[in-house]
Design a protein around this motif. Structure first.
Motif, mmCIF file in Angstrom:
data_model
loop_
_atom_site.group_PDB
_atom_site.id
_atom_site.type_symbol
_atom_site.label_atom_id
_atom_site.label_comp_id
_atom_site.label_asym_id
_atom_site.label_seq_id
_atom_site.Cartn_x
_atom_site.Cartn_y
_atom_site.Cartn_z
ATOM 1 N N VAL A 63 0.836 -1.199 0.000
ATOM 2 C CA VAL A 63 0.000 0.000 0.000
ATOM 3 C C VAL A 63 0.873 1.252 0.000
ATOM 4 O O VAL A 63 0.619 2.206 -0.747
ATOM 5 C CB VAL A 63 -0.956 -0.006 1.210
ATOM 6 C CG1 VAL A 63 -1.636 1.353 1.367
ATOM 7 C CG2 VAL A 63 -2.000 -1.098 1.057
ATOM 8 N N ALA A 64 1.922 1.279 0.829
ATOM 9 C CA ALA A 64 2.815 2.437 0.874
ATOM 10 C C ALA A 64 3.453 2.693 -0.490
ATOM 11 O O ALA A 64 3.570 3.850 -0.935
ATOM 12 C CB ALA A 64 3.894 2.223 1.931
ATOM 13 N N HIS A 65 3.854 1.623 -1.153
ATOM 14 C CA HIS A 65 4.482 1.761 -2.468
ATOM 15 C C HIS A 65 3.503 2.303 -3.492
ATOM 16 O O HIS A 65 3.815 3.228 -4.265
ATOM 17 C CB HIS A 65 5.023 0.401 -2.914
ATOM 18 C CG HIS A 65 5.731 0.441 -4.232
ATOM 19 N ND1 HIS A 65 5.597 -0.543 -5.178
ATOM 20 C CD2 HIS A 65 6.579 1.354 -4.763
ATOM 21 C CE1 HIS A 65 6.333 -0.250 -6.228
ATOM 22 N NE2 HIS A 65 6.932 0.903 -6.008
ATOM 23 N N GLN A 66 2.298 1.749 -3.524
ATOM 24 C CA GLN A 66 1.307 2.204 -4.489
ATOM 25 C C GLN A 66 0.885 3.646 -4.223
ATOM 26 O O GLN A 66 0.672 4.429 -5.158
ATOM 27 C CB GLN A 66 0.087 1.275 -4.462
ATOM 28 C CG GLN A 66 0.367 -0.145 -4.917
ATOM 29 C CD GLN A 66 0.932 -0.207 -6.327
ATOM 30 O OE1 GLN A 66 0.450 0.479 -7.229
ATOM 31 N NE2 GLN A 66 1.954 -1.033 -6.535
ATOM 32 N N LEU A 67 0.782 4.021 -2.955
ATOM 33 C CA LEU A 67 0.455 5.403 -2.619
ATOM 34 C C LEU A 67 1.556 6.349 -3.094
ATOM 35 O O LEU A 67 1.270 7.419 -3.657
ATOM 36 C CB LEU A 67 0.282 5.544 -1.109
ATOM 37 C CG LEU A 67 -0.988 4.984 -0.498
ATOM 38 C CD1 LEU A 67 -0.924 5.068 1.023
ATOM 39 C CD2 LEU A 67 -2.216 5.734 -1.017
ATOM 40 N N THR A 68 2.799 5.958 -2.865
ATOM 41 C CA THR A 68 3.925 6.791 -3.284
ATOM 42 C C THR A 68 3.903 7.013 -4.783
ATOM 43 O O THR A 68 4.077 8.141 -5.274
ATOM 44 C CB THR A 68 5.258 6.140 -2.865
ATOM 45 O OG1 THR A 68 5.281 5.998 -1.435
ATOM 46 C CG2 THR A 68 6.437 6.975 -3.307
ATOM 47 N N ARG A 69 3.660 5.947 -5.519
ATOM 48 C CA ARG A 69 3.616 6.060 -6.974
ATOM 49 C C ARG A 69 2.458 6.936 -7.425
ATOM 50 O O ARG A 69 2.603 7.769 -8.335
ATOM 51 C CB ARG A 69 3.496 4.665 -7.598
ATOM 52 C CG ARG A 69 4.732 3.801 -7.420
ATOM 53 C CD ARG A 69 4.556 2.415 -7.994
ATOM 54 N NE ARG A 69 4.238 2.440 -9.416
ATOM 55 C CZ ARG A 69 4.157 1.355 -10.183
ATOM 56 N NH1 ARG A 69 4.377 0.162 -9.653
ATOM 57 N NH2 ARG A 69 3.877 1.446 -11.450
ATOM 58 N N ALA A 70 1.295 6.763 -6.798
ATOM 59 C CA ALA A 70 0.113 7.530 -7.192
ATOM 60 C C ALA A 70 0.300 9.019 -6.929
ATOM 61 O O ALA A 70 -0.058 9.865 -7.757
ATOM 62 C CB ALA A 70 -1.116 7.007 -6.446
ATOM 63 N N VAL A 71 0.856 9.342 -5.765
ATOM 64 C CA VAL A 71 1.059 10.753 -5.424
ATOM 65 C C VAL A 71 2.157 11.367 -6.284
ATOM 66 O O VAL A 71 2.011 12.481 -6.810
ATOM 67 C CB VAL A 71 1.393 10.906 -3.928
ATOM 68 C CG1 VAL A 71 1.716 12.359 -3.598
ATOM 69 C CG2 VAL A 71 0.223 10.423 -3.073
ATOM 70 N N ALA A 113 -5.990 10.250 -2.322
ATOM 71 C CA ALA A 113 -6.698 11.517 -2.173
ATOM 72 C C ALA A 113 -7.154 11.720 -0.735
ATOM 73 O O ALA A 113 -7.042 12.818 -0.180
ATOM 74 C CB ALA A 113 -7.894 11.564 -3.116
ATOM 75 N N ALA A 114 -7.666 10.669 -0.118
ATOM 76 C CA ALA A 114 -8.133 10.769 1.266
ATOM 77 C C ALA A 114 -6.995 11.106 2.211
ATOM 78 O O ALA A 114 -7.164 11.868 3.169
ATOM 79 C CB ALA A 114 -8.795 9.450 1.681
ATOM 80 N N LEU A 115 -5.812 10.575 1.954
ATOM 81 C CA LEU A 115 -4.662 10.810 2.828
ATOM 82 C C LEU A 115 -4.036 12.183 2.613
ATOM 83 O O LEU A 115 -3.688 12.874 3.568
ATOM 84 C CB LEU A 115 -3.620 9.717 2.604
ATOM 85 C CG LEU A 115 -4.043 8.310 3.045
ATOM 86 C CD1 LEU A 115 -3.111 7.261 2.432
ATOM 87 C CD2 LEU A 115 -4.047 8.191 4.560
ATOM 88 N N VAL A 116 -3.910 12.582 1.370
ATOM 89 C CA VAL A 116 -3.287 13.873 1.076
ATOM 90 C C VAL A 116 -4.166 15.024 1.546
ATOM 91 O O VAL A 116 -3.680 16.033 2.047
ATOM 92 C CB VAL A 116 -2.994 14.003 -0.433
ATOM 93 C CG1 VAL A 116 -2.551 15.433 -0.785
ATOM 94 C CG2 VAL A 116 -1.911 13.009 -0.856
#
Length: 264
Positions: free
Chosen positions: A55-63, A254-257
């Motif tokens: 999840v951390a990796h996918q979030l990093t890539r998405a952001v 989006a929810a996290l940022v």
């Protein structure tokens, strides 16, 4: 014989294509939007194999794909399959220039920018909190978004201490009922810390049972709950193969940022 309208059937099951595009556009804008201060996002879980580093990796890539400035990715998880290795980052020793950084150039000392990401993988992560404070804290202010993979943390050991370092905590759990209830039991404690981090639940559907549990939990909590479908494409740092998984990751990012703005 009744002829099925495939377009009507898809709309009934998945929602209209127009609505889906509107949601993606809104999530995309939320990730791209300006931030008043650094958004420190911590990703952690209560048990192994929940999918924290994935999840951390996918979030990093998405952001990183949606923001012009580089994203800081910090790996203080234990083991060799955390966020750092997935980004291809080698362990680095403490750096005096980074520790006393007064400029972005100094904050980048000994680190590389690759694909819009600056990966910091400390050589020693046995003390996640101490390592983060010593090596990540001095440079986070030079980035709009900092995502940290804290890995598995125990509520009676250092879960609260790790969460207190974050503006937003992404608590990752297996999507089945028992682990979800375990995760939900600590949400109030995390949100109630003096630092008051926002909490977002990410429930990974390892059992491929759908999002029924996530929907049930979401109705009983004020915190965002986002189901992440199982996707074999995410193994070993790969990309999502399913559109539903891609949508879930973008929605979660989006929810996290924008968590604090949404809560306000």
């Amino acid at each position: 014989m009744t002829v099925l309208d495939s377009r009507a059937l898809a709309t009934a099951v998945f929602g209209s294509g127009a609505n889906g595009r509107i949601e993606l556009t809104a999530w995309d804008a939320a990730i791209r939007g300006s931030l008043s201060t650094t958004r420190r996002i911590g990703v952690l879980s209560l048990s192994p194999a929940a999918g924290t580093s994935t999840v951390a990796h996918q979030l990093t890539r998405a952001v990183a794909a949606r923001r012009s400035a580089p994203v800081l990715a910090v790996d203080v998880s234990s083991g060799d399959d955390g966020l750092g290795p997935r980004l291809g980052a080698a362990p680095v020793a403490p750096d005096e220039t980074r520790a006393g950084a007064r400029t972005t150039a100094e904050a980048l000392s000994g680190l590389e920018v690759s694909g819009g990401v600056v990966a910091l993988r400390p050589r020693d992560s046995t003390d996640a909190v101490g390592t983060w404070l010593g090596e990540a804290a001095p440079i986070t202010r030079f980035f709009d978004v900092a995502i940290t993979d804290f890995g598995v943390r125990h509520p009676l050991v250092d879960l609260a201490a790790c969460a207190a370092l974050c503006d937003v905590v992404c608590l990752v759990s297996d999507g089945r009922r028992s682990p979800v209830e375990h995760a939900r039991s600590v949400v109030a404690a995390i949100a109630g810390l003096p630092e008051a981090p926002t909490v977002v639940l990410a429930l990974v559907d390892h059992a491929r049972e759908g999002d029924a549990v996530a929907r049930a939990v979401a109705t009983g909590t004020p915190h965002p709950v986002i189901a992440v479908p199982f996707d074999p494409g995410l193994r070993a740092g790969g990309a999502a193969r399913r559109s539903l998984t891609h949508r879930a990751i973008v929605r979660l990012a989006a929810a996290l940022v924008r968590a604090e703005e949404t809560a306000a």
